[in-house]
Motif scaffolding. Structure first.
Motif, mmCIF file in Angstrom:
data_model
loop_
_atom_site.group_PDB
_atom_site.id
_atom_site.type_symbol
_atom_site.label_atom_id
_atom_site.label_comp_id
_atom_site.label_asym_id
_atom_site.label_seq_id
_atom_site.Cartn_x
_atom_site.Cartn_y
_atom_site.Cartn_z
ATOM 1 N N MET A 31 -32.836 -2.380 57.214
ATOM 2 C CA MET A 31 -33.990 -3.413 56.841
ATOM 3 C C MET A 31 -34.831 -2.866 55.626
ATOM 4 O O MET A 31 -35.213 -3.544 54.943
ATOM 5 C CB MET A 31 -34.588 -3.676 57.913
ATOM 6 N N PHE A 32 -35.081 -1.444 55.860
ATOM 7 C CA PHE A 32 -35.943 -0.710 54.779
ATOM 8 C C PHE A 32 -35.273 -0.255 53.590
ATOM 9 O O PHE A 32 -35.844 0.299 52.771
ATOM 10 C CB PHE A 32 -36.873 0.207 55.784
ATOM 11 N N GLY A 33 -34.002 0.038 53.702
ATOM 12 C CA GLY A 33 -33.052 0.680 52.739
ATOM 13 C C GLY A 33 -33.134 2.151 52.629
ATOM 14 O O GLY A 33 -33.023 2.860 51.540
ATOM 15 N N ILE A 44 -45.779 5.819 59.673
ATOM 16 C CA ILE A 44 -45.078 4.285 59.653
ATOM 17 C C ILE A 44 -45.493 3.444 58.758
ATOM 18 O O ILE A 44 -45.185 2.448 58.228
ATOM 19 C CB ILE A 44 -45.415 3.897 61.329
ATOM 20 N N GLU A 45 -47.075 4.041 58.251
ATOM 21 C CA GLU A 45 -47.742 2.993 57.302
ATOM 22 C C GLU A 45 -47.030 3.025 55.983
ATOM 23 O O GLU A 45 -47.241 2.176 55.155
ATOM 24 C CB GLU A 45 -49.182 3.438 57.234
ATOM 25 N N GLN A 79 -42.273 -2.723 53.855
ATOM 26 C CA GLN A 79 -42.291 -2.352 52.357
ATOM 27 C C GLN A 79 -41.020 -1.465 52.417
ATOM 28 O O GLN A 79 -40.625 -0.493 53.185
ATOM 29 C CB GLN A 79 -43.254 -1.643 51.955
ATOM 30 N N ARG A 80 -39.897 -2.014 51.490
ATOM 31 C CA ARG A 80 -38.788 -1.446 51.302
ATOM 32 C C ARG A 80 -38.726 -0.317 50.356
ATOM 33 O O ARG A 80 -39.853 0.093 50.047
ATOM 34 C CB ARG A 80 -37.833 -2.411 51.065
ATOM 35 N N SER A 84 -40.493 -3.265 47.305
ATOM 36 C CA SER A 84 -40.529 -4.736 47.659
ATOM 37 C C SER A 84 -40.831 -4.962 49.095
ATOM 38 O O SER A 84 -40.733 -4.354 49.856
ATOM 39 C CB SER A 84 -39.005 -5.409 47.489
ATOM 40 N N GLN A 85 -41.772 -5.935 49.110
ATOM 41 C CA GLN A 85 -42.343 -6.413 50.323
ATOM 42 C C GLN A 85 -41.599 -7.682 51.044
ATOM 43 O O GLN A 85 -41.004 -8.568 50.522
ATOM 44 C CB GLN A 85 -43.864 -6.577 50.256
ATOM 45 N N PHE A 86 -41.583 -7.714 52.486
ATOM 46 C CA PHE A 86 -41.072 -8.769 53.024
ATOM 47 C C PHE A 86 -41.806 -9.119 54.254
ATOM 48 O O PHE A 86 -42.382 -8.016 54.775
ATOM 49 C CB PHE A 86 -39.549 -8.760 53.286
ATOM 50 N N GLN A 87 -41.636 -10.318 54.815
ATOM 51 C CA GLN A 87 -42.646 -10.758 56.076
ATOM 52 C C GLN A 87 -41.605 -10.159 57.260
ATOM 53 O O GLN A 87 -40.526 -10.510 57.391
ATOM 54 C CB GLN A 87 -42.829 -12.083 56.216
ATOM 55 N N ILE A 88 -42.371 -9.419 58.243
ATOM 56 C CA ILE A 88 -41.977 -9.193 59.360
ATOM 57 C C ILE A 88 -42.769 -9.561 60.675
ATOM 58 O O ILE A 88 -43.952 -9.608 60.546
ATOM 59 C CB ILE A 88 -41.622 -7.523 59.706
ATOM 60 N N ASP A 89 -42.194 -9.564 62.047
ATOM 61 C CA ASP A 89 -42.867 -9.742 63.199
ATOM 62 C C ASP A 89 -42.768 -8.315 63.917
ATOM 63 O O ASP A 89 -41.440 -7.908 64.134
ATOM 64 C CB ASP A 89 -42.257 -11.009 63.980
#
Length: 612
Positions: A31-33, A44-45, A79-80, A84-89
Motif C-alpha cells: 500500500m505504501f511502497g 507512523i506520521e 502518504q506513499r 503521493s497521497q491517497f484516502q484511507i480508512d
C-alpha cells in the motif's frame, strides 16, 4: 502470530506507544511502497500525517459514555514512498503483550470508492432534507422519550419550534386523558420492541388540541443495540371531525332505514361474498352469524319470480347498465312466508365483467297487499263495466237492426205470397224484393256506423321488445290476482324488436295465460308451470311465441271449434276470447294457432313480424 499477521489480507501496522513502526505486513508494504526493512523504524506520521489528531479524537471517545464510537474508523490521507497521497480508512486498537504495549492499526485504501462515499453522504443529506420537508410529522427520541430530532411538519402539528422541542419529552405532549396509555405503550416498546399505533391528542393550551395518529417503532445502532425510537405523526383532526359527523349521519340513516324498512347490501360478485345489515337477514330468514353468498340469496327467491328476475338481471348486464331495479318475492328460510321486496342498486364493472352490486332492499309487502286489493276491486269494476257495455252495445245493435229486419220479413212474406198465387204479379214481386235489398243495405250501413262509433280512438303501431313485454305482462297478471303458477321462460337473447300494437298483444298474452290458469283451476289440479318460449324464425322474418301449460288440455271435439265465436269450454265463458285474440294477432300481421301435439296440457303459438 507473525504468520497470522502476514497472512491477513488487510493492511496492518504494528507500532509502539511512541508511534514507531515495529512491523508492517505485506499488504501494508504494498500500500505504501516500502519494503519491510525500510518501513520498520519509521514514525507512523510519515505514512499517515494526521494520525495523532485522529488518535486523540479516538481516545476522547474511549473516555466518553458513548462506547459504540470507540471502534469507528476515521477517514485520513496516507502518504506513499513517492510522496503521493491517497484516502484511507483507519482503525486503531490497543494490543498488550506480557512485556510490551503496542497499537495495531488497520488500514483500508478507499481512494477507489471515495466518490461513492461522497454520494452516500450527499444522499444522507438529501434524506435529511426530505424528512424535514415531509408532509407528515417525523420525530426521533432517545429511550427515555426525549426528542433528539423533529421535522418541520411535527413543529406545525405541535405548535412548537425545533428549539422548544429538542430535549422535550415526547410523552408530555399527550392530552392528560391519553397520557397513561401513551406511557404504557412506550415502555412496552422500549422493553419488548412492540411497535404501536395510537390515536391521541396533543394539547396546545387549556382549550385547543390536535388529534393525531402516532406510529412508533424502536431503532437500534450499528451493533443492534436499542438506541431510541422514531415516530411518524399524522394530523387527523379533520378526519376525526368528519368521523364524528359520519357517525351522527349513520345514526340518522339507521333511524331512516328503520322507518322505511330499508336494508343495505354490498355483493362482491367475483369473490362471492355479501355484506348486509340485519333487515336482510330478517327478510331472508338467515341466522345472524350465517355466512352469505350469491347462491343463498337467489335460492330464496319465489319460484314464480325467479325466471323473470334472472332475465332482467341478464339483460341489465348485457346492456352495460349500472342501474338495476326489480321487485319480487322472497321466501323466509325458517317460517316459509312470502315477503315482497323492492331492490334499487348500482352495478360496478371491472372491464366488461360485473364485479360488485351495492344497493338497498325495501319491504313492500304492505304496499303490494294494498295494490292487490285495489286491483281486485278494479278488476271486478272493470268486469261489471265490460258487461254493461256489452249489454248496452247489444241493445243498441238490436234496436237499430229490429226495424230493418222486420221490414225484410214483411217484404219477404209479400214476395212469397206473390210467388204462391196463380197469377204472378211481377210488379208486386219486384217491389217486395227491392224492399228486401234496401233494408239489407240499411242493416249493413247501421252496423258500419256502430263500428265507427266504437272505434273512434286511433292506435299507431310501435316497435316492441317482445321479451320485455312478456315480463311486464306476467307482472301485471300477478297483480290482478292470477298468481299461483310457475312461469318458465325461454327468451332468446338479442331478439330484434317486433312491430305491432302493444296493448293488443298484451291482451292476447293475458287471455292465453288466464285460460291456462282457469283450466287448471277448474280441473282441480295443483298450480303448475306455464312455459313461455320466444324464438326467431329467420325464414319467415318473424318471432314465434309459444305458450304451453301442464293443465288438462283440450278434447278432440273441442280442438276444431276453439276459434269459433261463442264456443267455450269454461263454465260461465262467452266463447269470444280466442276469437278476438286471433283477430288481434292477425291485425298485427301475425298468426295464432293451436298445436295438436300429444304433449300434456295445451300449446298455443302466435307469430309477429319483425320491425322494418
Amino acid at each position: 502470530m507473525q504468520a497470522l499477521f502476514a497472512a491477513i489480507p488487510n493492511a496492518l501496522l504494528l507500532t509502539d506507544r511512541l508511534g514507531i513502526i515495529v512491523e508492517g505486513n505485506s499488504a501494508a508494504q504494498k500500500m505504501f511502497g516500502y519494503s519491510g526493512e525500510a518501513m520498520a523504524g519509521l514514525r507512523i506520521e510519515s505514512l499517515i500525517p494526521d494520525y495523532y489528531l485522529a488518535h486523540r479524537i479516538w481516545h476522547e471517545h474511549q473516555d466518553s459514555e458513548d462506547k459504540r464510537l470507540a471502534d469507528q474508523g476515521r477517514l485520513l490521507f496516507g502518504q506513499r514512498s513517492d510522496s503521493s497521497q491517497f484516502q484511507i480508512d483507519i482503525r486503531s486498537t490497543d494490543l498488550q503483550t506480557p512485556s510490551t504495549a503496542y497499537i495495531l492499526v488497520t488500514l483500508d485504501d478507499i481512494s477507489s470508492h471515495w466518490p461513492q462515499i461522497q454520494r452516500m453522504s450527499e444522499n444522507a443529506e438529501s434524506q435529511r432534507a426530505m424528512i424535514d420537508q415531509a408532509i407528515v410529522g417525523i420525530v426521533r427520541t432517545d429511550l427515555e422519550g426525549n426528542i433528539t430530532l423533529a421535522n418541520n411538519c411535527f413543529c406545525t402539528i405541535t405548535h412548537l419550534s425545533k428549539d422548544d422541542l429538542l430535549g422535550k419529552n415526547m410523552l408530555s405532549l399527550s392530552h392528560p386523558d391519553d397520557h397513561s396509555r401513551h406511557v404504557e405503550l412506550f415502555q412496552r416498546l422500549v422493553k419488548h420492541d412492540d411497535s404501536f399505533t395510537l390515536e391521541t391528542r396533543y394539547q396546545h393550551n387549556k382549550k385547543d388540541s390536535t388529534w393525531v395518529t402516532l406510529t412508533v417503532s424502536r431503532i437500534s445502532d450499528a451493533l443492534r443495540c436499542p438506541s431510541g425510537t422514531v415516530a411518524v405523526v399524522m394530523d387527523i383532526s379533520a378526519r376525526t371531525i368528519a368521523s364524528h359527523a359520519l357517525k351522527t349521519s349513520e345514526q340518522r340513516l339507521q333511524l331512516a332505514k328503520y322507518a322505511a324498512k330499508l336494508g343495505i347490501f354490498d355483493m362482491d360478485l367475483i369473490q362471492n361474498k355479501i355484506q348486509c345489515d340485519s333487515l336482510i337477514y330478517d327478510i331472508w330468514g338467515f341466522a345472524p352469524d350465517e355466512p352469505l353468498n350469491y347462491e343463498k340469496i337467489l335460492a330464496a327467491i319465489h319460484p314464480e319470480d325467479r325466471a323473470a328476475r334472472d332475465w332482467i338481471f341478464a339483460e341489465t348486464l348485457k346492456n352495460g347498465s349500472h342501474e338495476y331495479e326489480i321487485e319480487y318475492r322472497v321466501i323466509h328460510q325458517q317460517k316459509h312466508h312470502e315477503t315482497w321486496i323492492s331492490i334499487n342498486s348500482h352495478i360496478f364493472f371491472e372491464g366488461q365483467q360485473a364485479s360488485r352490486l351495492v344497493g338497498v332492499v325495501q319491504d313492500i309487502s304492505k304496499r303490494k297487499l294494498s295494490e292487490q286489493k285495489s286491483q281486485k276491486n278494479r278488476t271486478a269494476m272493470g268486469a261489471l263495466l265490460k258487461q254493461q257495455v256489452a249489454n248496452q252495445t247489444a241493445s243498441a245493435i238490436a234496436h237499430e237492426l229490429n226495424q230493418p229486419l222486420t221490414a225484410i220479413s214483411a217484404y219477404s212474406e209479400v214476395a212469397l205470397q206473390a210467388l204462391q198465387s196463380k197469377t204472378i204479379n211481377l210488379y208486386q214481386l219486384n217491389k217486395a224484393l227491392q224492399g228486401c235489398i234496401e233494408q239489407a243495405h240499411r242493416v249493413g250501413h247501421t252496423l258500419h256506423d256502430l263500428l265507427n262509433v266504437l272505434n273512434t280512438q286511433s292506435i299507431n303501431p310501435e316497435r316492441i321488445d317482445i321479451n320485455a313485454l312478456i315480463i311486464d305482462t306476467l307482472t301485471l297478471i300477478q297483480t290482478e290476482g292470477f298468481d299461483g303458477f310457475h312461469a318458465e321462460l325461454e327468451l332468446e337473447t338479442g331478439m330484434l324488436p317486433v312491430t305491432g300494437y302493444r296493448l293488443q298483444i298484451e291482451m292476447v298474452l293475458i287471455n292465453l295465460i288466464r285460460n291456462s290458469i282457469e283450466a287448471i283451476r277448474e280441473a282441480n289440479m295443483a298450480p303448475g308451470a306455464i312455459s313461455l318460449t320466444v324464438r326467431s324464425v329467420a325464414e319467415r322474418d318473424c318471432v314465434q311465441i309459444t305458450l304451453q301449460d301442464n293443465g288438462p288440455g283440450l278434447k278432440e271435439e273441442a280442438v276444431e271449434r276453439i276459434f269459433e265465436p261463442f264456443f267455450t269450454t269454461k263454465t260461465g265463458g262467452i266463447g269470444m276470447g280466442l276469437t278476438i285474440s286471433r283477430a288481434l294477432i292477425e291485425s298485427n300481421g301475425g298468426h295464432l294457432w293451436f298445436d295438436l301435439k300429444n304433449d300434456p296440457g295445451a300449446i298455443f303459438h302466435f307469430t309477429l313480424p319483425f320491425a322494418v
